[in-house]
Design a protein around this motif. Structure first.
Motif, PDB file in Angstrom:
ATOM      1  N   ALA A 164       0.672  -1.052   0.080  1.00  0.00           N
ATOM      2  CA  ALA A 164       0.050  -0.131  -0.033  1.00  0.00           C
ATOM      3  C   ALA A 164       0.896   1.237  -0.108  1.00  0.00           C
ATOM      4  O   ALA A 164       0.571   2.092  -0.607  1.00  0.00           O
ATOM      5  N   VAL A 165       1.990   1.326   0.748  1.00  0.00           N
ATOM      6  CA  VAL A 165       2.828   2.255   0.833  1.00  0.00           C
ATOM      7  C   VAL A 165       3.548   2.635  -0.506  1.00  0.00           C
ATOM      8  O   VAL A 165       3.331   3.629  -1.088  1.00  0.00           O
ATOM      9  N   VAL A 214      -5.749   2.552  -3.740  1.00  0.00           N
ATOM     10  CA  VAL A 214      -5.086   2.352  -2.519  1.00  0.00           C
ATOM     11  C   VAL A 214      -6.121   2.747  -1.440  1.00  0.00           C
ATOM     12  O   VAL A 214      -6.205   1.972  -0.441  1.00  0.00           O
ATOM     13  N   ILE A 215      -6.686   3.879  -1.642  1.00  0.00           N
ATOM     14  CA  ILE A 215      -7.823   4.100  -0.658  1.00  0.00           C
ATOM     15  C   ILE A 215      -9.031   3.175  -0.520  1.00  0.00           C
ATOM     16  O   ILE A 215      -9.533   2.608   0.681  1.00  0.00           O
ATOM     17  N   ILE A 220       0.557   1.726   9.497  1.00  0.00           N
ATOM     18  CA  ILE A 220       1.368   1.928   8.202  1.00  0.00           C
ATOM     19  C   ILE A 220       0.357   1.900   7.012  1.00  0.00           C
ATOM     20  O   ILE A 220       0.346   2.694   6.115  1.00  0.00           O
ATOM     21  N   GLY A 221      -0.671   1.104   7.074  1.00  0.00           N
ATOM     22  CA  GLY A 221      -1.899   0.927   6.019  1.00  0.00           C
ATOM     23  C   GLY A 221      -2.383   2.451   6.107  1.00  0.00           C
ATOM     24  O   GLY A 221      -2.913   2.854   5.042  1.00  0.00           O
ATOM     25  N   ASP A 222      -2.786   2.931   7.388  1.00  0.00           N
ATOM     26  CA  ASP A 222      -3.416   4.278   7.466  1.00  0.00           C
ATOM     27  C   ASP A 222      -2.455   5.466   6.747  1.00  0.00           C
ATOM     28  O   ASP A 222      -2.825   6.458   5.984  1.00  0.00           O
ATOM     29  N   MET A 223      -1.226   5.326   6.933  1.00  0.00           N
ATOM     30  CA  MET A 223      -0.304   6.365   6.272  1.00  0.00           C
ATOM     31  C   MET A 223      -0.255   6.194   4.948  1.00  0.00           C
ATOM     32  O   MET A 223      -0.212   7.271   4.420  1.00  0.00           O
ATOM     33  N   ALA A 224      -0.193   5.002   4.195  1.00  0.00           N
ATOM     34  CA  ALA A 224      -0.494   4.766   3.018  1.00  0.00           C
ATOM     35  C   ALA A 224      -1.800   5.446   2.290  1.00  0.00           C
ATOM     36  O   ALA A 224      -1.699   6.297   1.445  1.00  0.00           O
ATOM     37  N   VAL A 225      -2.797   5.258   3.037  1.00  0.00           N
ATOM     38  CA  VAL A 225      -4.245   6.041   2.523  1.00  0.00           C
ATOM     39  C   VAL A 225      -3.867   7.547   2.791  1.00  0.00           C
ATOM     40  O   VAL A 225      -4.463   8.166   1.667  1.00  0.00           O
ATOM     41  N   ASN A 226      -3.147   7.950   3.819  1.00  0.00           N
ATOM     42  CA  ASN A 226      -3.129   9.273   3.915  1.00  0.00           C
ATOM     43  C   ASN A 226      -2.284   9.994   2.816  1.00  0.00           C
ATOM     44  O   ASN A 226      -2.841  10.948   2.316  1.00  0.00           O
TER      45      ASN A 226
END
Length: 227
Positions: A27-28, A46-47, A94-100
């Motif tokens: 995802a990142v 990704v989102i 980390i998944g949240d960081m990718a979405v951000n």
């Protein structure tokens, strides 16, 4: 739950953690690739697929807590479950960081970009994703030496993050470019946090192996910049 079945379930959860790590790292990679290449569809994907990571996170947590409740494990088994619960959370973050990152890109997709800043973001990505892999390899192989490599791997990420301010400030004469640059500063911060989460995973593996928790880095001592 009989004891052999307990260890079978523990091993199965560990495999789920490793699979979740692969999802988070991918995802990142995809979010940064979407940003650098200007691919809105990739960012949207990704989102949309963040739910896959969230569902796996909730499943792992429920299974780990069930083992705690039903087996009251001690010693190494207890440390293992504790490490799994914490590592699971770091991977979800980390998944949240990718979405951000994907959402930040979507918010400024129409604004002019800067090749130097994009290159720095790519460089940060090229460091933090191997950090995730090293942290998970350390967990899988119970390798303390790999854990201890993570803080040194993280140093370039911190320097690149700090250097982003200067690059963004150079865009001040152009309001649209500056707006984009400020959002890229937020992206850099997200990638810096990914590196921090990888180090935190290493700390959990260190606790699993030694029975002693210690921070690998001291937040009270700032990273020195190169001169």
């Amino acid at each position: 739950m009989a004891r052999p079945h307990f260890h079978e379930e523990l091993e199965a959860i560990e495999l789920e953690i490793l699979g979740m790590g692969e999802l988070a790292e991918r995802a990142v990679a995809r979010s940064v690739d979407a940003l650098v290449r200007g691919d809105v569809a990739e960012a949207d994907d990704v989102i949309a697929h963040d739910d896959d990571i969230d569902e796996r996170y909730m499943d792992i947590e429920a299974r780990a807590l069930s083992l705690l409740a039903l087996q009251t494990p001690v010693a190494t088994d207890l440390r293992m479950i504790s490490a799994i619960i914490h590592i699971n959370l770091h991977l979800e973050r980390i998944g949240d960081m990718a979405v951000n990152i994907a959402k930040i890109y979507r918010s400024v997709a129409e604004l002019p970009t800067n090749s130097t800043i994009l290159q720095q973001i790519r460089e940060m990505d090229d460091v933090v994703r191997p950090m995730i892999r090293v942290a998970l390899e350390a967990f899988s192989h119970r390798d303390l030496e790999l854990c201890l490599r993570l803080p040194e791997m993280d140093d370039p990420v911190d320097r690149l993050n700090l250097g982003m301010y200067e690059e963004v400030a150079a865009l001040a004469a152009d309001p649209a470019a500056l707006d984009w640059g400020l959002r890229m500063n937020m992206v850099a911060r997200q990638l810096e946090r990914v590196g921090d989460h990888a180090v935190d995973i290493g700390e959990q593996v260190g606790f699993l192996l030694t029975g002693e928790f210690r921070e690998f880095t001291d937040a009270s001592h700032p990273v020195e910049t190169e001169t």
